[in-house]
Design a protein around this motif. Structure first.
Motif, PDB file in Angstrom:
ATOM      1  N   LEU A 159       0.478  -1.359   0.093  1.00 46.32           N
ATOM      2  CA  LEU A 159      -0.090   0.094  -0.158  1.00 46.32           C
ATOM      3  C   LEU A 159       1.273   1.451   0.078  1.00 46.32           C
ATOM      4  N   VAL A 160       0.506   2.248  -1.069  1.00 49.55           N
ATOM      5  CA  VAL A 160       1.521   3.490  -0.189  1.00 49.55           C
ATOM      6  C   VAL A 160       0.775   4.283  -0.524  1.00 49.55           C
ATOM      7  N   ILE A 161       0.863   5.208   0.506  1.00 49.21           N
ATOM      8  CA  ILE A 161       1.102   5.958   0.972  1.00 49.21           C
ATOM      9  C   ILE A 161       1.076   7.436   0.491  1.00 49.21           C
ATOM     10  N   GLU A 162       0.934   8.097  -0.372  1.00 48.17           N
ATOM     11  CA  GLU A 162       1.456   9.091  -0.870  1.00 48.17           C
ATOM     12  C   GLU A 162       0.997  10.341   0.029  1.00 48.17           C
ATOM     13  N   ASP A 163       1.689  11.424   0.588  1.00 43.13           N
ATOM     14  CA  ASP A 163       1.852  12.204   1.004  1.00 43.13           C
ATOM     15  C   ASP A 163       1.829  13.521   0.363  1.00 43.13           C
ATOM     16  N   ASP A 164       0.594  14.533  -0.218  1.00 43.61           N
ATOM     17  CA  ASP A 164       0.492  15.298  -1.311  1.00 43.61           C
ATOM     18  C   ASP A 164       0.015  16.547  -1.111  1.00 43.61           C
ATOM     19  N   VAL A 165       1.117  16.851   0.426  1.00 46.10           N
ATOM     20  CA  VAL A 165       0.585  17.880   0.991  1.00 46.10           C
ATOM     21  C   VAL A 165       1.190  19.474  -0.073  1.00 46.10           C
ATOM     22  N   TYR A 166       2.152  19.452  -0.235  1.00 43.30           N
ATOM     23  CA  TYR A 166       2.591  20.370  -1.879  1.00 43.30           C
ATOM     24  C   TYR A 166       2.231  20.560  -3.169  1.00 43.30           C
ATOM     25  N   ARG A 167       1.092  19.547  -3.535  1.00 46.97           N
ATOM     26  CA  ARG A 167       0.861  19.558  -4.754  1.00 46.97           C
ATOM     27  C   ARG A 167       0.947  21.127  -5.406  1.00 46.97           C
TER      28      ARG A 167
END
Ligand SMILES: Cc1ncc(COP(=O)(O)O)c(C=O)c1O
Length: 365
Positions: A159-167
């Motif tokens: 399971l890839v947990i993608e932290d996308d906070v700066y998108r």
């Protein structure tokens, strides 16, 4: 902007704005996000693939509650966002560091780590990564590695947990699409947030993931009891989004942060001594600086602070081995003039530290 939006939310939704909300989040905000994600990222989530969260930290915590057991192996890129490590540690997981380089997560190395772990009977359940404008490095994972990562995750059921906070905070070019939108196997859980694009105090974000993952969160005890996360905030934020204020605000942020980034970079190029190295980040908040060889970022810190500037030593972002010369500089908070001055003070601090002389306190404090 928020004050107006809160008043409009109360006018429009009346007492319903103050009730327990729909568990997945208020319908109007879900619809707005679906359309925006579809437009910007080339893939719109299905209704059962989207959930409003209390920001990335709370979303990550709930995901770990519903999808991991204490002792599960979870891969973490190193360096990484140090406070996510705290959340992972709260769940008593077996954390394994995977190195990154100037192009992001090293996927070939990752494949080797995965096969070693399998051989040792501890196959990884998940990977936590910040592939777009990483904290602390500022790097975006290159597209070839993004594809490699998705293939590996599908093959090995990670399971890839993608932290996308700066998108939203890309300054030179559109941000690369998230791993989630390129994933055809349902391996990726993408965590988004209004923290960096609106305000962290709102505690609001979202998650896109395959329906089975979102479904497990929707059925969790905490959402069953509490209803939608931060419901009133979510309906107020919907007003900000629907009115067009959100997009205008994000455009202003990009402009302001670009100017700040450039001011800091200019100051660093002009004022740092020989041997310091850094890349210009294309987005996010940070410059990941390498100090001259042998200079320890942790040891320099109090000297730099006495000289009127500060940073976070790189050691604090690592799980595994690290280069003690690395430090993280943030350009998000201060004005361009202060950032240039900060670079000058840092340059002075490094020089005086190298000479073994006392720090030079800034004139006027
Ligand atoms: C990489 C990263 N993830 C998550 C967060 C926190 O996100 P939120 O406020 O949505 O919990 C931060 C804040 O600095 C961050 O840098």
């Amino acid at each position: 902007m928020i004050q107006r939006a809160a008043a409009r939310a109360l006018d429009r939704f009346g007492h319903r704005a103050l009730q327990y909300g729909n568990v997945a989040g208020p319908g109007p905000l879900l619809e707005w996000l679906t359309a925006r994600i579809g437009h910007q990222e080339g893939r719109a989530p299905e209704p059962d693939e989207l959930l409003i969260t209390g920001g990335i930290s709370a979303g990550l915590d709930l995901l770990l509650t519903t999808h991991t057991q204490p002792g599960d192996t979870v891969l973490v890129e190193s360096p990484t966002y140090h406070l996510a490590v705290r959340i992972l540690q709260d769940h008593r997981l077996n954390l394994v560091a995977v190195p990154v380089d100037g192009q992001g997560l090293d996927v070939e190395n990752l494949a080797r780590v995965v096969s070693d772990l399998q051989r040792d009977g501890a196959p990884p359940r998940a990977l936590y990564t910040v592939p777009t404008f990483n904290n602390p490095t500022g790097v975006c994972l290159i597209s070839q590695r993004r594809r490699g990562l998705l293939e590996l995750a599908a093959e090995q059921q990670i399971l890839v947990i993608e932290d996308d906070v700066y998108r939203e905070l890309g300054y030179d070019a559109p941000s690369p699409p998230p791993l989630w939108s390129e994933d055809r196997h349902g391996s990726v859980v993408r965590l988004g947030s209004f923290s960096k694009s609106l305000a962290p105090g709102l505690r609001l974000g979202w998650m896109t993931a395959r329906a089975e993952v979102v479904g497990r969160l929707v059925q969790s005890g905490v959402l069953d009891s509490s209803g939608g996360v931060n419901h009133f905030t979510a309906v107020a934020v919907f007003q900000v989004c629907e009115s067009g204020d959100y997009d205008a605000h994000v455009r202003r942020l990009r402009q302001a942060y670009r100017v700040r980034r450039d001011a800091l970079l200019l100051g660093l190029r002009d004022r740092l001594p020989e041997g310091c190295e850094f890349e210009a980040p294309g987005g996010g908040y940070f410059v990941w600086l390498r100090l001259p060889s042998g200079l320890d970022g942790e040891a320099l810190l109090s000297h730099a602070e006495a000289s009127g500037t500060s940073y976070i030593p790189g050691a604090r972002f690592h799980l595994g081995p690290f280069e003690r010369e690395r430090i993280r500089l943030a350009f998000s908070l201060h004005s361009p003039a202060r950032l240039e001055e900060a670079a000058e003070r840092l340059g002075e601090a490094i020089r005086s530290f190298q000479r073994g002389s006392s720090p030079q306190p800034p004139a006027g404090g």
